[in-house]
Scaffold this motif. Structure first.
Motif, PDB file in Angstrom:
ATOM      1  N   GLU A 452      38.256  48.459  44.181  1.00 42.57           N
ATOM      2  CA  GLU A 452      37.235  49.401  43.762  1.00 42.57           C
ATOM      3  C   GLU A 452      36.364  49.768  44.970  1.00 42.57           C
ATOM      4  N   PHE A 453      35.699  50.927  44.902  1.00 42.12           N
ATOM      5  CA  PHE A 453      34.787  51.360  45.966  1.00 42.12           C
ATOM      6  C   PHE A 453      33.497  50.541  45.892  1.00 42.12           C
ATOM      7  N   VAL A 454      33.041  50.194  47.050  1.00 40.21           N
ATOM      8  CA  VAL A 454      31.798  49.414  47.134  1.00 40.21           C
ATOM      9  C   VAL A 454      30.861  50.098  48.130  1.00 40.21           C
ATOM     10  N   ALA A 455      29.645  49.577  48.195  1.00 38.89           N
ATOM     11  CA  ALA A 455      28.648  50.126  49.119  1.00 38.89           C
ATOM     12  C   ALA A 455      29.008  49.765  50.577  1.00 38.89           C
ATOM     13  N   MET A 456      28.330  50.470  51.523  1.00 37.56           N
ATOM     14  CA  MET A 456      28.594  50.228  52.944  1.00 37.56           C
ATOM     15  C   MET A 456      28.227  48.795  53.337  1.00 37.56           C
ATOM     16  N   LYS A 457      27.295  48.201  52.612  1.00 40.19           N
ATOM     17  CA  LYS A 457      26.936  46.815  52.844  1.00 40.19           C
ATOM     18  C   LYS A 457      27.141  46.067  51.539  1.00 40.19           C
ATOM     19  N   TYR A 458      28.106  45.123  51.553  1.00 35.69           N
ATOM     20  CA  TYR A 458      28.494  44.467  50.304  1.00 35.69           C
ATOM     21  C   TYR A 458      29.044  43.087  50.620  1.00 35.69           C
ATOM     22  N   THR A 459      28.809  42.121  49.688  1.00 36.94           N
ATOM     23  CA  THR A 459      29.327  40.760  49.831  1.00 36.94           C
ATOM     24  C   THR A 459      30.108  40.410  48.570  1.00 36.94           C
ATOM     25  N   VAL A 460      31.341  39.934  48.763  1.00 36.18           N
ATOM     26  CA  VAL A 460      32.213  39.603  47.633  1.00 36.18           C
ATOM     27  C   VAL A 460      32.501  38.111  47.635  1.00 36.18           C
ATOM     28  N   GLU A 461      32.660  37.545  46.431  1.00 34.39           N
ATOM     29  CA  GLU A 461      32.986  36.118  46.320  1.00 34.39           C
ATOM     30  C   GLU A 461      34.506  35.959  46.351  1.00 34.39           C
ATOM     31  N   ILE A 462      34.991  35.038  47.231  1.00 36.84           N
ATOM     32  CA  ILE A 462      36.415  34.727  47.356  1.00 36.84           C
ATOM     33  C   ILE A 462      36.612  33.289  46.907  1.00 36.84           C
ATOM     34  N   ARG A 463      37.548  33.102  45.881  1.00 36.38           N
ATOM     35  CA  ARG A 463      37.827  31.745  45.396  1.00 36.38           C
ATOM     36  C   ARG A 463      39.111  31.254  46.029  1.00 36.38           C
ATOM     37  N   ILE A 464      39.001  30.035  46.628  1.00 31.68           N
ATOM     38  CA  ILE A 464      40.108  29.440  47.378  1.00 31.68           C
ATOM     39  C   ILE A 464      40.597  28.196  46.642  1.00 31.68           C
ATOM     40  N   SER A 465      41.934  28.030  46.586  1.00 31.73           N
ATOM     41  CA  SER A 465      42.532  26.867  45.913  1.00 31.73           C
ATOM     42  C   SER A 465      42.180  25.596  46.660  1.00 31.73           C
ATOM     43  N   ASN A 466      41.835  24.539  45.834  1.00 32.07           N
ATOM     44  CA  ASN A 466      41.491  23.243  46.407  1.00 32.07           C
ATOM     45  C   ASN A 466      42.384  22.180  45.761  1.00 32.07           C
ATOM     46  N   ASN A 467      43.686  22.379  45.838  1.00 31.14           N
ATOM     47  CA  ASN A 467      44.672  21.500  45.189  1.00 31.14           C
ATOM     48  C   ASN A 467      44.446  20.071  45.660  1.00 31.14           C
TER      49      ASN A 467
END
Length: 500
Positions: A452-467
């Motif tokens: 999706e389109f976001v603003a020029m300044k944006y922070t997204v949450e990334i979930r990483i596997s912790n097996n």
């Protein structure tokens, strides 16, 4: 007289005196002889008179008949005596006068000779005070006088100038004797002479100070200056930079500079026609005539690069030394920078081979996709042969579009976010959250939002596997070696997780 004086000198004076004495002695002897002769003559005259008286007393006889031979003989002798002797009664008086004249002449001659001798062996001294020593030496050589020189420092007399002489003016000194003179060495070179504030003095005041203090090693230098008024102070330099002006001595070399004002030259230089001529010809003329030339560059479709297009002063006109002049030098045909707004990114990169066009694309929150944002060189600019021909054109990619990074490795995220967003002007950042998952540890298993389109300044949450069943840490490569993956003890083997 001149012959006598030329023969007379100090060496033959004694011989002349001896000769004069011998002559006087000879004259005395002659006078004695004359005197004896005179006395003998007087004696003879007395005898003659006595004889004559005896003759007169005898009886007269007839001379014609009774003349005896004896009488005849006496008469003959008397007649002979009368004929031979003539008595001069003024003889002694004349002789005396002659002697007086002779003696007086001798005295006068002796006085004259002494005067001549004195004149020849003595010389009258001149006044040499305040005169150069060289004049004293020249006079002494001419007059056969020795010179003894004494020297001393003096503020009143210049160097090699006579201060004092041992014999006063008008007195005489004998030839061969020594004349002592005292000459000046000038001012004492070791005397400390604190320098004044020349910056507060004009040129004439500085010159008077130098003359009064006999600072012979302090030179006054004048030079032209376009900025400093004529006669005003420019600078003071001391050869030995370690010497403070307050410790300056006369022997130290220094220079004080004053302005001669702006130099004015006559307009007597003919200006050539430089149009179409190489720039090198102008440079030679400028160096020869010391002209302040300004070179400007301009493009030209008709004049070869490096040749003159125009000149500020007309040809055949007159110009003075150091006058200012301008010539325009051809830079060849210029390249005009186009307006890239009307071009697509592909057209901008391909249609202008004479330019080094670099096309960039950046995100922009307000400029639509494909529209030019900026170009590094303004449209219409003429680039000459010597100019930088690199042009950067930036086009918009619109608002940033957040892609789906699920399935990517955590280690690739920094590169992906930089290449996709940071390098194109979008300040898109992420934060990491580790979650339990069946995926390999470090795999992106979820995002707060994506695609999706976001603003020029944006922070997204990334979930990483912790097996938790994956190896917790990378193997330890220690220097001691050993098994990278040691076999676990039976007690530590976890129970098998049932499949979901």
């Amino acid at each position: 007289m001149s012959d006598f004086l030329s023969k007379f000198n100090k060496d033959n004076y004694d011989d002349m005196v001896d000769e004069k004495g011998q002559k006087d002695q000879k004259d005395v002897q002659e006078n004695n002889v004359e005197k004896q002769q005179e006395e003998q003559l007087e004696l003879n005259q007395a005898e003659y008179e006595e004889t004559e008286e005896q003759v007169d007393l005898s009886p007269k006889q007839d001379t014609s008949t009774n003349t005896s031979p004896l009488v005849s003989s006496r008469s003959t002798r008397r007649q002979d005596s009368e004929e031979e002797v003539e008595i001069d009664l003024d003889y002694r008086k004349k002789k005396k006068q002659k002697m007086i004249i002779l003696i007086a002449g001798s005295v006068v001659a002796a006085i004259f000779l002494f005067f001549i001798y004195h004149m020849l062996v003595h010389v009258k001294l001149e006044n040499f005070v305040d005169r150069p020593v060289s004049e004293v030496r020249a006079w002494a050589t001419e007059n056969d006088v020795e010179v003894e020189l004494e020297q001393e420092y003096s503020m009143e007399h210049d160097a090699n100038e006579v201060i004092l002489q041992s014999v006063s003016e008008g007195d005489k000194i004998r030839k061969g004797k020594t004349l002592t003179i005292t000459s000046s060495l000038g001012a004492d070179p070791d005397e400390t002479l604190p320098l004044p504030e020349f910056s507060e003095m004009n040129q004439e005041e500085a010159r008077v100070w130098i003359d009064e203090n006999k600072a012979e090693n302090l030179q006054m230098v004048t030079e032209f200056s376009d900025d400093i008024e004529e006669g005003s102070f420019i600078k003071l330099t001391i050869k030995n930079s370690d010497i403070d002006p307050s410790e300056y001595t006369r022997k130290d070399s220094a220079a004080v500079y004053y302005s001669k004002g702006k130099e004015v030259f006559e307009k007597n230089i003919t200006i050539p026609d430089f149009v179409g001529q190489p720039k090198e010809e102008v440079e030679k003329w400028v160096e020869t005539n010391e002209i302040e030339m300004t070179y400007e560059e301009a493009d030209s479709d008709s004049v070869e690069a490096g040749n003159i297009i125009s000149q500020s002063e007309a040809a055949e006109g007159k110009i003075a030394k150091r006058d200012k002049m301008t010539v325009v030098v051809s830079a060849g045909k210029a390249i005009v920078v186009p307006n890239f707004t009307e071009l697509t990114p592909d057209e901008a990169a391909m249609n202008y081979p004479d330019l080094n066009v670099t096309v960039k694309q950046r995100f922009h929150g307000e400029v639509a996709y494909g529209t030019m944002i900026s170009q590094s060189v303004d449209a219409g600019t003429k680039l000459l042969e010597s100019d930088d021909k690199n042009v950067t054109v930036t086009y918009s990619q619109g608002r940033p579009y957040l892609q789906d990074f699920r399935g990517q490795s955590e280690g690739d995220l920094p590169r992906l976010f930089y290449e996709q967003y940071k390098s194109k002007g979008a300040d898109i950042n992420y934060i990491v959250k580790y979650v339990d998952s069946d995926e390999i540890k470090g795999t992106v298993v979820g995002m707060g939002n994506f695609n999706e389109f976001v603003a020029m300044k944006y922070t997204v949450e990334i979930r990483i596997s912790n097996n938790k069943y994956a190896p917790p840490n990378p193997p330890d490569f220690s220097e001691e070696g050993g098994d990278i993956y040691p076999e676990p003890d039976d007690e530590e083997i976890p129970e098998e997780v049932p499949e979901k």
